[in-house]
Design an enzyme around this catalytic site. Structure first.
Site, PDB file in Angstrom:
ATOM      1  N   SER A 139       0.490  -0.740   0.320  1.00 43.37           N
ATOM      2  CA  SER A 139       0.163  -0.276   0.202  1.00 43.37           C
ATOM      3  C   SER A 139       0.906   0.806  -0.019  1.00 43.37           C
ATOM      4  O   SER A 139       1.969   1.298   0.688  1.00 43.37           O
ATOM      5  CB  SER A 139      -1.134  -0.019   1.667  1.00 43.37           C
ATOM      6  OG  SER A 139      -1.315   1.014   1.337  1.00 43.37           O
ATOM      7  N   TYR A 152      -1.430  -0.625   9.876  1.00 46.92           N
ATOM      8  CA  TYR A 152      -1.546  -1.070   9.040  1.00 46.92           C
ATOM      9  C   TYR A 152      -0.269  -1.253   7.861  1.00 46.92           C
ATOM     10  O   TYR A 152       0.475  -1.664   7.331  1.00 46.92           O
ATOM     11  CB  TYR A 152      -2.503  -0.811   7.861  1.00 46.92           C
ATOM     12  CG  TYR A 152      -2.969  -1.318   6.248  1.00 46.92           C
ATOM     13  CD1 TYR A 152      -3.593  -1.774   6.552  1.00 46.92           C
ATOM     14  CD2 TYR A 152      -3.377   0.695   5.447  1.00 46.92           C
ATOM     15  CE1 TYR A 152      -3.641  -2.540   5.493  1.00 46.92           C
ATOM     16  CE2 TYR A 152      -3.021  -0.154   4.533  1.00 46.92           C
ATOM     17  CZ  TYR A 152      -3.885  -1.224   4.481  1.00 46.92           C
ATOM     18  OH  TYR A 152      -3.349  -1.346   2.294  1.00 46.92           O
TER      19      TYR A 152
END
Ligand SMILES: NC(=O)c1ccc[n+]([C@@H]2O[C@H](COP(=O)([O-])OP(=O)(O)OC[C@H]3O[C@@H](n4cnc5c(N)ncnc54)[C@H](O)[C@@H]3O)[C@@H](O)[C@H]2O)c1
Length: 248
Positions: A139, A152
């Site tokens: 990401s 995350y």
């Protein structure tokens, strides 16, 4: 001609499903793995409607034993795995100081350890076959950070570093290991996140130079490139697919 075999995690919906459809169009046989087996079967039904050879396999990437069983099942049908796409992921957006250890563990187990588990099981098969490509979905948060996504982002940053190290270790076997860092993408996960962050999609669309969220197809197209023979000399790289939101 022998078709390549792609094993995709989290292919029951969202980006993973689109990756499955896109690699199928590149004449690959597809192992649709997911912890949600009903969704995986739905993806397989879609592929089979178009004459693709595909199987649905239950796989919880957080558990090494589950990955081992899933890989064995894939081999029973297709005998080898040429492409591994580590796509399964999950997130909960909240300020770090309000987040709880249970959530941290789940995020790290799915997003980082999941990829460690599949690589441990599948890379030896690729070495044995003398061919293999791994595409890890990270990401952009793992490159530049993202408020509300501290753990995350850490897990996805870990995926990027894991990719680079594996690329170095696997180079002698001529395996390609690359990474894609999507920006915000219009998927069920994003919609779930959006439901408790009202207005986030509109704000992001304003900030993204191309003025739209990524569609799963945008990410799948990048996966198809890394999975292709045209990417033979590319390894250890991270490609952001984000409409220009960040530029590195
Ligand atoms: N949507 C975004 O904005 C965005 C942005 C950057 C990166 N990503 C990454 O892209 C990937 C796909 O995300 P998405 O938006 O399509 O999400 P999604 O929730 O729509 O799909 C994720 C899939 O992973 C599966 N999954 C979850 N936990 C699993 C587990 N333990 N084992 C196996 N499968 C599991 C889910 O069942 C689901 O089918 C993820 O790695 C995510 O982190 C998404």
């Amino acid at each position: 001609m022998n078709r390549r075999v792609a094993f995709i995690t989290g292919a029951g919906r969202g980006i993973g499903r689109e990756i499955a459809k896109t690699l199928a169009l590149k004449s690959m046989n597809i192992v649709v793995s997911d912890v949600n087996i009903d969704n995986a079967k739905e993806t397989v039904a879609m592929l089979q409607e178009n004459g693709v050879e595909a199987i649905a396999v239950y796989c919880d990437v957080t558990k090494l034993e589950s990955v081992q069983v899933a890989v064995a099942t894939a081999l029973e049908t297709f005998e080898r795995i040429d492409i591994l796409v580590n796509n399964a992921g999950w997130d909960k957006i909240e300020p770090f100081l309000k987040s709880e250890p249970r959530t941290w563990k789940t995020i790290i187990d799915i997003n980082l350890m999941g990829q460690v588990h599949t690589c441990k099981e599948i890379l030896p098969l690729m070495i044995q076959n003398g061919y293999g490509k791994v595409i890890n979905i990270a990401s952009d948060s793992g490159r530049v950070g993202s408020s509300g996504e501290a753990v995350y982002s850490a897990a996805k940053g870990g995926v990027i570093a894991f990719t680079k190290t594996l690329a170095r270790e696997m180079a002698r076997h001529k395996l390609n290991i690359n990474c894609i860092a999507p920006g915000p993408a219009d998927t069920p996960l994003f919609q779930e996140i959006g439901s408790y962050n009202e207005g986030i999609a509109a704000a992001l669309e304003k900030a993204i130079p191309f003025r739209r969220l990524a569609q799963p197809q945008d990410i799948a197209n990048a996966v198809a490139y890394f999975a292709s023979d045209e990417a033979e000399y590319v390894t250890g790289q991270t490609l952001s697919v984000n409409g220009g939101l960040t530029m590195m």
